[in-house]
Design a protein around this motif. Structure first.
Motif, PDB file in Angstrom:
ATOM      1  N   UNK A   1       7.649  12.224  16.408  1.00 46.24           N
ATOM      2  CA  UNK A   1       7.524  10.774  16.333  1.00 46.24           C
ATOM      3  C   UNK A   1       6.288  10.334  15.576  1.00 46.24           C
ATOM      4  N   UNK A   2       5.323  11.229  15.442  1.00 48.26           N
ATOM      5  CA  UNK A   2       4.093  10.889  14.747  1.00 48.26           C
ATOM      6  C   UNK A   2       4.075  11.392  13.318  1.00 48.26           C
ATOM      7  N   UNK A   3       2.862  11.553  12.798  1.00 54.85           N
ATOM      8  CA  UNK A   3       2.702  12.048  11.437  1.00 54.85           C
ATOM      9  C   UNK A   3       3.139  13.506  11.359  1.00 54.85           C
ATOM     10  N   UNK A   4       3.662  13.952  10.212  1.00 47.19           N
ATOM     11  CA  UNK A   4       4.080  15.353  10.087  1.00 47.19           C
ATOM     12  C   UNK A   4       2.899  16.305  10.184  1.00 47.19           C
ATOM     13  N   UNK A   5       3.104  17.419  10.884  1.00 43.55           N
ATOM     14  CA  UNK A   5       2.064  18.435  11.057  1.00 43.55           C
ATOM     15  C   UNK A   5       2.327  19.573  10.083  1.00 43.55           C
ATOM     16  N   UNK A   6       1.426  19.803   9.116  1.00 48.11           N
ATOM     17  CA  UNK A   6       1.656  20.887   8.164  1.00 48.11           C
ATOM     18  C   UNK A   6       1.506  22.259   8.814  1.00 48.11           C
ATOM     19  N   UNK A   7       2.345  23.201   8.423  1.00 47.40           N
ATOM     20  CA  UNK A   7       2.344  24.550   8.985  1.00 47.40           C
ATOM     21  C   UNK A   7       2.018  25.552   7.887  1.00 47.40           C
ATOM     22  N   UNK A   8       1.178  26.501   8.201  1.00 43.47           N
ATOM     23  CA  UNK A   8       0.789  27.507   7.211  1.00 43.47           C
ATOM     24  C   UNK A   8       1.960  28.418   6.887  1.00 43.47           C
ATOM     25  N   UNK A   9       2.230  28.593   5.603  1.00 48.90           N
ATOM     26  CA  UNK A   9       3.301  29.471   5.122  1.00 48.90           C
ATOM     27  C   UNK A   9       2.651  30.615   4.361  1.00 48.90           C
ATOM     28  N   UNK A  10       2.974  31.846   4.736  1.00 54.18           N
ATOM     29  CA  UNK A  10       2.376  32.995   4.076  1.00 54.18           C
ATOM     30  C   UNK A  10       3.047  33.268   2.743  1.00 54.18           C
ATOM     31  N   UNK A  11       2.450  34.147   1.977  1.00 49.47           N
ATOM     32  CA  UNK A  11       3.050  34.555   0.714  1.00 49.47           C
ATOM     33  C   UNK A  11       4.428  35.143   0.988  1.00 49.47           C
ATOM     34  N   UNK A  12       5.421  34.678   0.259  1.00 50.06           N
ATOM     35  CA  UNK A  12       6.780  35.124   0.493  1.00 50.06           C
ATOM     36  C   UNK A  12       7.589  34.172   1.333  1.00 50.06           C
ATOM     37  N   UNK A  13       6.975  33.071   1.793  1.00 52.59           N
ATOM     38  CA  UNK A  13       7.724  32.040   2.486  1.00 52.59           C
ATOM     39  C   UNK A  13       7.969  32.268   3.956  1.00 52.59           C
ATOM     40  N   UNK A  14       7.051  32.929   4.663  1.00 52.53           N
ATOM     41  CA  UNK A  14       7.218  33.193   6.093  1.00 52.53           C
ATOM     42  C   UNK A  14       6.236  32.336   6.888  1.00 52.53           C
ATOM     43  N   UNK A  15       6.735  31.688   7.951  1.00 56.63           N
ATOM     44  CA  UNK A  15       5.835  30.944   8.832  1.00 56.63           C
ATOM     45  C   UNK A  15       6.260  31.137  10.284  1.00 56.63           C
ATOM     46  N   UNK A  16       5.268  31.224  11.167  1.00 56.75           N
ATOM     47  CA  UNK A  16       5.517  31.375  12.596  1.00 56.75           C
ATOM     48  C   UNK A  16       5.972  30.030  13.154  1.00 56.75           C
ATOM     49  N   UNK A  17       7.035  30.045  13.945  1.00 57.10           N
ATOM     50  CA  UNK A  17       7.548  28.824  14.556  1.00 57.10           C
ATOM     51  C   UNK A  17       6.593  28.395  15.669  1.00 57.10           C
ATOM     52  N   UNK A  18       5.988  27.212  15.557  1.00 48.00           N
ATOM     53  CA  UNK A  18       5.085  26.764  16.614  1.00 48.00           C
ATOM     54  C   UNK A  18       5.852  26.375  17.864  1.00 48.00           C
ATOM     55  N   UNK A  19       5.191  26.471  19.000  1.00 52.42           N
ATOM     56  CA  UNK A  19       5.800  26.055  20.269  1.00 52.42           C
ATOM     57  C   UNK A  19       5.148  24.744  20.692  1.00 52.42           C
ATOM     58  N   UNK A  20       5.869  23.648  20.534  1.00 50.28           N
ATOM     59  CA  UNK A  20       5.339  22.336  20.852  1.00 50.28           C
ATOM     60  C   UNK A  20       6.392  21.590  21.682  1.00 50.28           C
TER      61      UNK A  20
END
Length: 282
Positions: free
Chosen positions: A130-149
């Motif tokens: 509902x708020x502003x988008x939270x940027x997530x770190x993406x590693x080389x190759x396009x992999x990112x850990x799914x945050x738990x929120x």
């Protein structure tokens, strides 16, 4: 949106759909930094809050460590605005992985080009509630850990990307979450056990007979010649070459020292990694 998962060992293929129509621009844009190039000084705008895992409510799960997902921001990048996939389904699967593995394994998504013209070199990802988008770190190759929120999951949040509709799809990847300086031989066996439990937990029952399991845990480097050290106290016990060929989470060739959980080294021996080594579930 319909989602399906098919597992093969450490890799579960999930059909997350493709990038959808553009979402309305957020009221407060959140500038991002391309994750493949770390910012000189990562600064998060005041409206944003780091995406950290909310501890599960059940008292039996309160002992689990918090899962923290790095976010990045920069003044020279625009926030992603294209809907990629709903957050809740990924959140529920990632939460199950975290709980079943007692926090030793996390779930990541690997972004993959779905069109010949698509690239992921400059891909950026944000999590929109509902708020502003939270940027997530993406590693080389396009992999990112799914945050738990928990809050964003309850808000029917969405993953946003900076790509056009239909350019990307994704696979589920499981990764160890153990600190680099916390590995010993016993821990290797524990993480293997936890990863196998996690794969079974997220694999539908009707697919389990056809799904292979996590076979091993590997310490890997991109070039042959690196080695692990087994240490007892301050004494070097053994040097283990990392020369077994494998592929990493983005299908690049690597050279590894592979453990299958049946290794006969004493459990208290510490495993010392080379600086550039990565840890994979194979």
């Amino acid at each position: 949106m319909r989602t399906w998962i098919a597992c093969a060992g450490w890799l579960c293929v999930v059909s997350l759909g493709q990038a959808q129509e553009q979402a309305p621009p957020p009221a407060v844009p959140a500038p991002l930094q391309s994750a493949s190039v770390p910012p000189a000084a990562a600064v998060v705008s005041p409206p944003l809050a780091p995406a950290t895992a909310a501890a599960p409510a059940a008292s039996a799960e309160d002992a689990l460590p918090s899962q923290t997902v790095t976010i990045t921001a920069s003044s020279d990048a625009k926030a992603p605005r294209v809907r990629f996939t709903a957050y809740r389904e990924s959140y529920l699967t990632a939460r199950k992985v975290w709980q079943v593995s007692s926090g030793s394994v996390v779930m990541a998504l690997r972004l993959i080009p779905a069109k010949l013209s698509a690239t992921i070199d400059d891909v950026r990802v944000a999590l929109q509630g509902n708020g502003a988008p939270v940027p997530i770190k993406v590693s080389s190759g396009g992999v990112f850990v799914v945050p738990l929120n928990d809050d964003i999951a309850a808000q029917d949040g969405t993953f946003l990307v900076n790509k056009s509709r239909g350019e990307l799809t994704a696979n589920i990847v499981l990764q160890p979450s153990v600190a680099r300086d916390a590995w010993n031989v016993t821990r290797v066996g524990q993480v293997l056990h936890d990863a196998r439990r996690a794969v079974r937990a997220i694999t539908p029952w009707y697919k389990r007979p056809f799904a292979s399991d996590v076979q091993s845990l590997a310490f890997c480097a991109t070039e042959r010649g690196s080695a692990l050290q087994l240490v007892e106290g301050e004494q070097l016990i053994a040097t283990l070459p990392m020369n077994e060929a494998a592929v990493n989470d983005i299908n690049q060739p690597v050279f590894c020292k592979i453990f299958d959980g049946e290794d006969k080294y004493p459990g208290h021996y510490r495993v010392v990694l080379p600086e550039q080594a990565t840890v994979l579930l194979l």
